[in-house]
Scaffold this motif. Sequence first.
Motif, PDB file in Angstrom:
ATOM      1  N   ILE A  81       0.879  -1.177   0.000  1.00 45.75           N
ATOM      2  CA  ILE A  81       0.000   0.000   0.000  1.00 45.75           C
ATOM      3  C   ILE A  81       0.912   1.221   0.000  1.00 45.75           C
ATOM      4  CG2 ILE A  81      -1.967   1.116   1.120  1.00 45.75           C
ATOM      5  CD1 ILE A  81      -2.171  -1.485   2.872  1.00 45.75           C
ATOM      6  N   PRO A  82       1.346   1.679  -1.181  1.00 46.31           N
ATOM      7  CA  PRO A  82       2.364   2.736  -1.240  1.00 46.31           C
ATOM      8  C   PRO A  82       1.972   4.024  -0.526  1.00 46.31           C
ATOM      9  CG  PRO A  82       2.088   1.690  -3.369  1.00 46.31           C
ATOM     10  CD  PRO A  82       1.000   1.161  -2.495  1.00 46.31           C
ATOM     11  N   ASP A  83       0.655   4.317  -0.464  1.00 46.78           N
ATOM     12  CA  ASP A  83       0.238   5.540   0.219  1.00 46.78           C
ATOM     13  C   ASP A  83      -0.015   5.307   1.708  1.00 46.78           C
ATOM     14  OD1 ASP A  83       0.314   6.824  -2.203  1.00 46.78           O
ATOM     15  OD2 ASP A  83      -1.790   6.382  -2.657  1.00 46.78           O
ATOM     16  N   GLY A  84       0.109   4.074   2.146  1.00 40.30           N
ATOM     17  CA  GLY A  84      -0.223   3.752   3.533  1.00 40.30           C
ATOM     18  C   GLY A  84       0.950   3.951   4.461  1.00 40.30           C
ATOM     19  N   PRO A  85       0.732   3.746   5.747  1.00 41.61           N
ATOM     20  CA  PRO A  85       1.836   3.849   6.696  1.00 41.61           C
ATOM     21  C   PRO A  85       2.803   2.675   6.512  1.00 41.61           C
ATOM     22  CG  PRO A  85      -0.188   3.187   7.806  1.00 41.61           C
ATOM     23  CD  PRO A  85      -0.539   3.386   6.367  1.00 41.61           C
ATOM     24  N   PRO A  86       4.032   2.807   6.990  1.00 41.08           N
ATOM     25  CA  PRO A  86       5.037   1.784   6.670  1.00 41.08           C
ATOM     26  C   PRO A  86       4.757   0.401   7.249  1.00 41.08           C
ATOM     27  CG  PRO A  86       5.937   3.451   8.162  1.00 41.08           C
ATOM     28  CD  PRO A  86       4.596   3.941   7.729  1.00 41.08           C
ATOM     29  N   VAL A  87       4.092   0.320   8.393  1.00 40.34           N
ATOM     30  CA  VAL A  87       3.970  -0.979   9.073  1.00 40.34           C
ATOM     31  C   VAL A  87       2.524  -1.425   9.246  1.00 40.34           C
ATOM     32  CG1 VAL A  87       4.437  -2.208  11.226  1.00 40.34           C
ATOM     33  CG2 VAL A  87       6.149  -0.631  10.310  1.00 40.34           C
ATOM     34  N   LEU A  88       1.661  -0.522   9.636  1.00 40.83           N
ATOM     35  CA  LEU A  88       0.272  -0.906   9.908  1.00 40.83           C
ATOM     36  C   LEU A  88      -0.440  -1.248   8.602  1.00 40.83           C
ATOM     37  CD1 LEU A  88      -1.994  -0.962  12.148  1.00 40.83           C
ATOM     38  CD2 LEU A  88      -2.598   1.317  11.324  1.00 40.83           C
ATOM     39  N   HIS A  89      -0.953  -2.468   8.476  1.00 39.98           N
ATOM     40  CA  HIS A  89      -1.667  -2.835   7.252  1.00 39.98           C
ATOM     41  C   HIS A  89      -3.120  -2.392   7.311  1.00 39.98           C
ATOM     42  CE1 HIS A  89      -3.620  -5.158   4.098  1.00 39.98           C
ATOM     43  NE2 HIS A  89      -2.447  -5.197   3.519  1.00 39.98           N
ATOM     44  N   HIS A  90      -3.871  -2.807   8.319  1.00 38.84           N
ATOM     45  CA  HIS A  90      -5.233  -2.300   8.490  1.00 38.84           C
ATOM     46  C   HIS A  90      -5.762  -2.566   9.881  1.00 38.84           C
ATOM     47  CE1 HIS A  90      -6.092  -6.506   7.362  1.00 38.84           C
ATOM     48  NE2 HIS A  90      -7.311  -6.347   7.813  1.00 38.84           N
ATOM     49  N   LEU A  91      -6.772  -1.758  10.246  1.00 33.02           N
ATOM     50  CA  LEU A  91      -7.557  -1.981  11.454  1.00 33.02           C
ATOM     51  C   LEU A  91      -8.895  -2.532  10.998  1.00 33.02           C
ATOM     52  CD1 LEU A  91      -7.121   1.451  13.283  1.00 33.02           C
ATOM     53  CD2 LEU A  91      -5.988  -0.687  13.854  1.00 33.02           C
ATOM     54  N   SER A  92      -9.444  -3.508  11.697  1.00 36.21           N
ATOM     55  CA  SER A  92     -10.669  -4.149  11.243  1.00 36.21           C
ATOM     56  C   SER A  92     -11.749  -4.090  12.313  1.00 36.21           C
ATOM     57  CB  SER A  92     -10.379  -5.604  10.880  1.00 36.21           C
ATOM     58  OG  SER A  92     -11.545  -6.207  10.364  1.00 36.21           O
ATOM     59  N   PHE A  93     -12.978  -3.814  11.873  1.00 36.75           N
ATOM     60  CA  PHE A  93     -14.110  -3.689  12.789  1.00 36.75           C
ATOM     61  C   PHE A  93     -15.248  -4.572  12.307  1.00 36.75           C
ATOM     62  CE2 PHE A  93     -11.816   0.332  12.720  1.00 36.75           C
ATOM     63  CZ  PHE A  93     -11.516   0.481  14.069  1.00 36.75           C
ATOM     64  N   ARG A  94     -15.764  -5.419  13.211  1.00 34.40           N
ATOM     65  CA  ARG A  94     -16.901  -6.286  12.877  1.00 34.40           C
ATOM     66  C   ARG A  94     -18.200  -5.569  13.238  1.00 34.40           C
ATOM     67  NH1 ARG A  94     -15.506 -11.269  14.833  1.00 34.40           N
ATOM     68  NH2 ARG A  94     -15.925 -12.631  13.078  1.00 34.40           N
ATOM     69  N   VAL A  95     -19.184  -5.617  12.338  1.00 34.31           N
ATOM     70  CA  VAL A  95     -20.518  -5.123  12.663  1.00 34.31           C
ATOM     71  C   VAL A  95     -21.476  -6.312  12.683  1.00 34.31           C
ATOM     72  CG1 VAL A  95     -20.082  -2.814  11.724  1.00 34.31           C
ATOM     73  CG2 VAL A  95     -21.110  -4.566  10.259  1.00 34.31           C
ATOM     74  N   ASP A  96     -22.694  -6.078  13.224  1.00 35.00           N
ATOM     75  CA  ASP A  96     -23.584  -7.196  13.524  1.00 35.00           C
ATOM     76  C   ASP A  96     -24.284  -7.781  12.307  1.00 35.00           C
ATOM     77  OD1 ASP A  96     -23.027  -7.188  16.198  1.00 35.00           O
ATOM     78  OD2 ASP A  96     -24.753  -5.943  16.754  1.00 35.00           O
ATOM     79  N   SER A  97     -24.458  -6.996  11.259  1.00 33.58           N
ATOM     80  CA  SER A  97     -25.307  -7.475  10.161  1.00 33.58           C
ATOM     81  C   SER A  97     -24.936  -6.782   8.860  1.00 33.58           C
ATOM     82  CB  SER A  97     -26.775  -7.181  10.476  1.00 33.58           C
ATOM     83  OG  SER A  97     -26.969  -5.778  10.524  1.00 33.58           O
ATOM     84  N   LEU A  98     -25.422  -7.367   7.780  1.00 34.95           N
ATOM     85  CA  LEU A  98     -25.214  -6.760   6.464  1.00 34.95           C
ATOM     86  C   LEU A  98     -25.865  -5.380   6.410  1.00 34.95           C
ATOM     87  CD1 LEU A  98     -24.297  -6.803   3.546  1.00 34.95           C
ATOM     88  CD2 LEU A  98     -26.335  -8.173   2.984  1.00 34.95           C
ATOM     89  N   SER A  99     -27.038  -5.217   7.006  1.00 36.27           N
ATOM     90  CA  SER A  99     -27.687  -3.896   6.953  1.00 36.27           C
ATOM     91  C   SER A  99     -26.866  -2.861   7.718  1.00 36.27           C
ATOM     92  CB  SER A  99     -29.130  -3.962   7.454  1.00 36.27           C
ATOM     93  OG  SER A  99     -29.176  -4.324   8.790  1.00 36.27           O
TER      94      SER A  99
END
Length: 198
Positions: A81-99
């Motif tokens: 991810i050239p525009d991203g930070p050097p080490v952190l790839h992503h933070l992930s958040f789960r939500v309860d439903s598709l809606s």
Amino acid sequence: MSDKSSSSEKIRVRFSHLGLVVSDIEMMEDFYTRVIGFERTDGGMTGQGVVMIFMTLDSSEHHQVFLVEGKPDGIPGNTIIPDGPPVLHHLSFRVDSLSDLQEMYKRLQTESDREIRTVTHGVCWAMYSTDPEGNNIEFFADTPWYVHQPYLKPMDFNIPEDDLYAQTEALLSTEPGFQPIDDFYGDLKTRVPEKVPA
Ligand SMILES: [Fe+2]
């Protein structure tokens, strides 16, 4: 015999929080609290004049995200991810439903012009975007299905929930390994013995 310890030794370790070094702590606090829904639990300036903010989505955890000012300008990206930070790839958040995921999709769209990629991984619907300082963030909702991983297909989140659900099921139904997720985990239980903590 190695003297190095291994994870088989009976110490229960649970993930607790992540610290982000930021440039504009007020902007980042606003995004994480107002847009994602974090509750600020504490914050202030240390004796050395460093501003810190603590926030959480879990009432049993004082903070899951910690922000501190001090990010230098001009940090190089990484090769994926050239525009991203050097080490952190992503933070992930789960939500309860598709809606809920589609609601968050609309919220992110009104929030900024930052790109949002919407996909299914078979086991979940997911979308990827960035926070105001370019850290990659993911939101996802579990599907009731399993397909062999890795799996990724772009999906249009602008269509009604029922249509998106049906379209995903139709797409996945011909993919290798397609089965109800409960069947997958039922089978996994027979293959992976329960770990008994000491
Ligand atoms: Fe992820």
